[in-house]
Design a protein around this motif. Structure first.
Motif, PDB file in Angstrom:
ATOM      1  N   TYR A 142      -9.148  22.198  24.854  1.00 44.89           N
ATOM      2  CA  TYR A 142      -9.339  22.669  23.464  1.00 44.89           C
ATOM      3  C   TYR A 142     -10.777  22.383  23.018  1.00 44.89           C
ATOM      4  O   TYR A 142     -11.484  23.268  22.553  1.00 44.89           O
ATOM      5  CB  TYR A 142      -8.350  21.980  22.516  1.00 44.89           C
ATOM      6  N   ASN A 197     -11.379  14.414  10.904  1.00 43.98           N
ATOM      7  CA  ASN A 197      -9.916  14.513  10.861  1.00 43.98           C
ATOM      8  C   ASN A 197      -9.436  15.063   9.522  1.00 43.98           C
ATOM      9  O   ASN A 197      -9.277  14.301   8.567  1.00 43.98           O
ATOM     10  CB  ASN A 197      -9.284  13.144  11.144  1.00 43.98           C
ATOM     11  N   LEU A 246      -1.528  12.305  13.143  1.00 40.71           N
ATOM     12  CA  LEU A 246      -0.988  11.130  12.464  1.00 40.71           C
ATOM     13  C   LEU A 246      -0.370  11.417  11.102  1.00 40.71           C
ATOM     14  O   LEU A 246       0.790  11.050  10.848  1.00 40.71           O
ATOM     15  CB  LEU A 246      -2.093  10.074  12.314  1.00 40.71           C
ATOM     16  N   ILE A 255       5.391   6.124  16.026  1.00 38.21           N
ATOM     17  CA  ILE A 255       4.947   5.374  17.206  1.00 38.21           C
ATOM     18  C   ILE A 255       3.421   5.259  17.097  1.00 38.21           C
ATOM     19  O   ILE A 255       2.729   6.286  17.069  1.00 38.21           O
ATOM     20  CB  ILE A 255       5.289   6.114  18.527  1.00 38.21           C
ATOM     21  N   HIS A 262       0.027   4.682  18.680  1.00 44.73           N
ATOM     22  CA  HIS A 262      -0.456   4.779  20.072  1.00 44.73           C
ATOM     23  C   HIS A 262      -1.461   3.677  20.393  1.00 44.73           C
ATOM     24  O   HIS A 262      -2.671   3.906  20.459  1.00 44.73           O
ATOM     25  CB  HIS A 262      -1.106   6.156  20.295  1.00 44.73           C
ATOM     26  N   ARG A 274     -10.378   6.431  12.643  1.00 43.49           N
ATOM     27  CA  ARG A 274     -10.831   7.813  12.546  1.00 43.49           C
ATOM     28  C   ARG A 274     -11.445   8.091  11.172  1.00 43.49           C
ATOM     29  O   ARG A 274     -11.193   7.341  10.215  1.00 43.49           O
ATOM     30  CB  ARG A 274      -9.642   8.774  12.745  1.00 43.49           C
ATOM     31  N   ARG A 292      -2.587   6.583  23.852  1.00 41.34           N
ATOM     32  CA  ARG A 292      -2.441   8.011  24.191  1.00 41.34           C
ATOM     33  C   ARG A 292      -3.669   8.400  25.018  1.00 41.34           C
ATOM     34  O   ARG A 292      -4.800   8.114  24.622  1.00 41.34           O
ATOM     35  CB  ARG A 292      -2.357   8.844  22.902  1.00 41.34           C
ATOM     36  N   ASP A 351      -7.560   9.313  23.916  1.00 40.40           N
ATOM     37  CA  ASP A 351      -7.910   8.791  22.585  1.00 40.40           C
ATOM     38  C   ASP A 351      -9.140   7.890  22.642  1.00 40.40           C
ATOM     39  O   ASP A 351      -9.264   7.059  23.538  1.00 40.40           O
ATOM     40  CB  ASP A 351      -6.740   7.969  22.017  1.00 40.40           C
TER      41      ASP A 351
HETATM   42  C1  WQD Z   1      -5.416   9.879  14.779  1.00 43.57           C
HETATM   43  C2  WQD Z   1      -5.107   8.446  15.141  1.00 43.57           C
HETATM   44  C3  WQD Z   1      -4.013   8.221  17.267  1.00 43.57           C
HETATM   45  C4  WQD Z   1      -0.302  10.250  16.024  1.00 43.57           C
HETATM   46  C5  WQD Z   1      -7.120  15.272  16.746  1.00 43.57           C
HETATM   47  C6  WQD Z   1      -7.765  16.187  17.733  1.00 43.57           C
HETATM   48  C7  WQD Z   1      -9.038  16.730  17.178  1.00 43.57           C
HETATM   49  C8  WQD Z   1      -8.839  17.300  15.788  1.00 43.57           C
HETATM   50  C9  WQD Z   1      -8.173  16.308  14.868  1.00 43.57           C
HETATM   51  C10 WQD Z   1      -8.719  19.707  15.939  1.00 43.57           C
HETATM   52  C11 WQD Z   1      -5.382   8.126  16.607  1.00 43.57           C
HETATM   53  C12 WQD Z   1      -3.091   7.771  16.131  1.00 43.57           C
HETATM   54  C13 WQD Z   1      -1.573   9.701  16.016  1.00 43.57           C
HETATM   55  C14 WQD Z   1       0.820   9.411  16.186  1.00 43.57           C
HETATM   56  C15 WQD Z   1      -0.648   7.518  16.329  1.00 43.57           C
HETATM   57  N1  WQD Z   1      -8.088  18.487  15.851  1.00 43.57           N
HETATM   58  N2  WQD Z   1      -1.743   8.360  16.169  1.00 43.57           N
HETATM   59  N3  WQD Z   1       0.599   8.065  16.323  1.00 43.57           N
HETATM   60  O1  WQD Z   1      -6.600  12.473  17.933  1.00 43.57           O
HETATM   61  O2  WQD Z   1      -8.263  11.720  16.162  1.00 43.57           O
HETATM   62  O3  WQD Z   1      -7.923  14.143  16.572  1.00 43.57           O
HETATM   63  O4  WQD Z   1      -6.956  15.918  15.505  1.00 43.57           O
HETATM   64  O5  WQD Z   1      -9.880  19.950  15.842  1.00 43.57           O
HETATM   65  O6  WQD Z   1      -9.460  17.753  18.046  1.00 43.57           O
HETATM   66  O7  WQD Z   1      -8.097  15.431  18.883  1.00 43.57           O
HETATM   67  O8  WQD Z   1      -6.136  12.832  15.454  1.00 43.57           O
HETATM   68  O9  WQD Z   1      -4.153  12.518  14.068  1.00 43.57           O
HETATM   69  O10 WQD Z   1      -3.836  12.905  16.569  1.00 43.57           O
HETATM   70  O11 WQD Z   1      -4.741  10.720  15.741  1.00 43.57           O
HETATM   71  O12 WQD Z   1      -0.824   6.297  16.475  1.00 43.57           O
HETATM   72  O13 WQD Z   1       2.006   9.851  16.193  1.00 43.57           O
HETATM   73  O14 WQD Z   1      -3.710   8.229  14.940  1.00 43.57           O
HETATM   74  O15 WQD Z   1      -3.895   7.374  18.400  1.00 43.57           O
HETATM   75  O16 WQD Z   1      -5.850   6.791  16.681  1.00 43.57           O
HETATM   76  P1  WQD Z   1      -7.235  12.679  16.616  1.00 43.57           P
HETATM   77  P2  WQD Z   1      -4.631  12.294  15.460  1.00 43.57           P
END
Ligand code: WQD
Length: 346
Positions: A148, A178, A199, A215, A217, A230, A291, A294
């Motif tokens: 992506y 984010n 998240l 959960i 991560h 973030r 995850r 990450d």
């Molecule tokens: C944020 C934090 C997780 C879910 C992603 C994409 C990025 C952009 C924004 C498109 C991290 C933690 C998350 C959960 C958790 N999208 N988490 N439990 O990964 O920073 O960015 O979204 O452009 O391309 O990579 O965002 O919200 O997935 O995670 O603990 O069920 O929350 O480990 O630290 P991320 P996220």
């Protein structure tokens, strides 16, 4: 000035349409509704009191895209339309390369043929590599680590080459950190299909009772409380950044890249606490394993957007959570639960 908004029915697209319409722009939305709902556009019309054209199309359908440009006086394009789930892109990279790259190429070729050369491109902080220094500035090297992110990085490189070949183009590339939050009305918001990857929608579904627990991560990162940090930015702040970028590219021909973030980082546990304050609901969680892919910390240097676009974020974390909670309470099942008819297709 008529703006074509590709992917305008989506989360960031619909919030940007609200700001464009409120600012007096005329817009045309092109969306294939593969990852969005026509209901969001009906609500955009309600919120703004303005009507606009909606064209259901896939950007890969060259004939349809050319037809769109030949029947409308489009002056600039804001290009959101793309698949954007990191995990899915790892499992099915060709689906991402085909959709995100081919769709963009048809759009750019058609724009070029119609001599429409103003573009705001929806990119992502995911283009930055793991070695990026914090806070991340736009001069950091790119090095996306998933398909992506690579599609976003490749499109940025396509745009640079296009600008070098023809400086009549004027383009702003916006790298989102984010995006979270929802319009104050609670009428539009983030509506992920299936189990949320991100998240905040996941936390919101725990708070409303759709999910049992969060959960987390990993809590063994080198951060203040061990959980990932973030840069969460309110989607309305993000939308307003698009209007500033549109102004910038309309003033002069240019190619510039801007981080759209707050410049501040919040850990997962801090976000959980903020959402509990906003909703008054407990957010039960367990600590799971990290995850893959990450980063421990990721937040933006937002100096460039502040100085060159006269733009900065204004909404803080607690208010972001309050806005999400209002959207979630009013729309427990997202747009699907709405009974209204689909928006009239132009
Ligand atoms: C944020 C934090 C997780 C879910 C992603 C994409 C990025 C952009 C924004 C498109 C991290 C933690 C998350 C959960 C958790 N999208 N988490 N439990 O990964 O920073 O960015 O979204 O452009 O391309 O990579 O965002 O919200 O997935 O995670 O603990 O069920 O929350 O480990 O630290 P991320 P996220």
């Amino acid at each position: 000035m008529t703006i074509l908004v590709t992917g305008g029915a989506g989360y960031i697209g619909s919030h940007t349409c609200v700001e464009l319409l409120n600012e007096g722009y005329d817009i045309i939305v092109a969306d294939n509704f593969s990852n969005s709902h026509p209901e969001s556009l009906k609500r955009v019309a309600e919120l703004t009191g303005r009507l606009f054209s909606v064209v259901k199309l896939d950007l890969q359908d060259r004939e349809q895209v050319e037809d769109l440009f030949s029947h409308n006086e489009i002056e600039a394009v804001i290009h959101f339309a793309a698949f954007k789930a990191v995990g899915e892109s790892v499992e099915n990279p060709l689906k991402y390369y085909q959709n995100n790259l081919a769709g963009t190429m048809v759009l750019l070729e058609t724009m070029n043929n119609f001599n429409i050369k103003k573009l705001v491109f929806s990119s992502s902080a995911t283009v930055y590599g793991k070695e990026a220094r914090m806070p991340i500035s736009e001069i950091e090297h790119t090095g996306a680590v998933n398909p992506y992110g690579r599609t976003k990085q490749m499109i940025e490189e396509m745009l640079i080459d296009l600008y070098k070949s023809d400086p009549a183009w004027s383009m702003a590339v916006l790298r989102y950190f984010n995006p979270i939050g929802a319009h104050k009305s609670g009428r539009i918001g983030e509506d992920p299909s299936g189990i949320p990857n991100n998240l905040l929608p996941y936390i919101a579904q725990v708070a409303i009772g759709r999910r049992d627990q969060l959960i987390i991560h990993g809590d063994d990162y080198e951060t203040k409380d061990g959980t990932g940090i973030r840069d969460y930015i309110h989607v309305v702040d993000l939308a307003k950044g698009h209007l500033k970028a549109l102004e910038k590219i309309s003033l002069q021909c240019t190619y510039e890249t801007y981080n759209l973030g707050t410049g501040k980082g919040y850990s997962v546990l801090e976000v959980v606490a903020a959402f509990q304050r906003a909703s008054g609901r407990p957010i039960p969680y367990t600590i799971g394993s990290r995850r893959s892919g990450d980063l421990s910390i990721c937040y933006a240097d937002v100096t460039k957007a502040k100085t060159e676009l006269d733009w900065q974020s204004t909404i803080e974390m607690d208010e972001m959570c309050e806005d999400i909670w209002r959207w979630q309470q009013q729309n427990p099942e997202g747009y699907e639960s709405s009974t209204s008819t689909a928006i009239k297709e132009a």
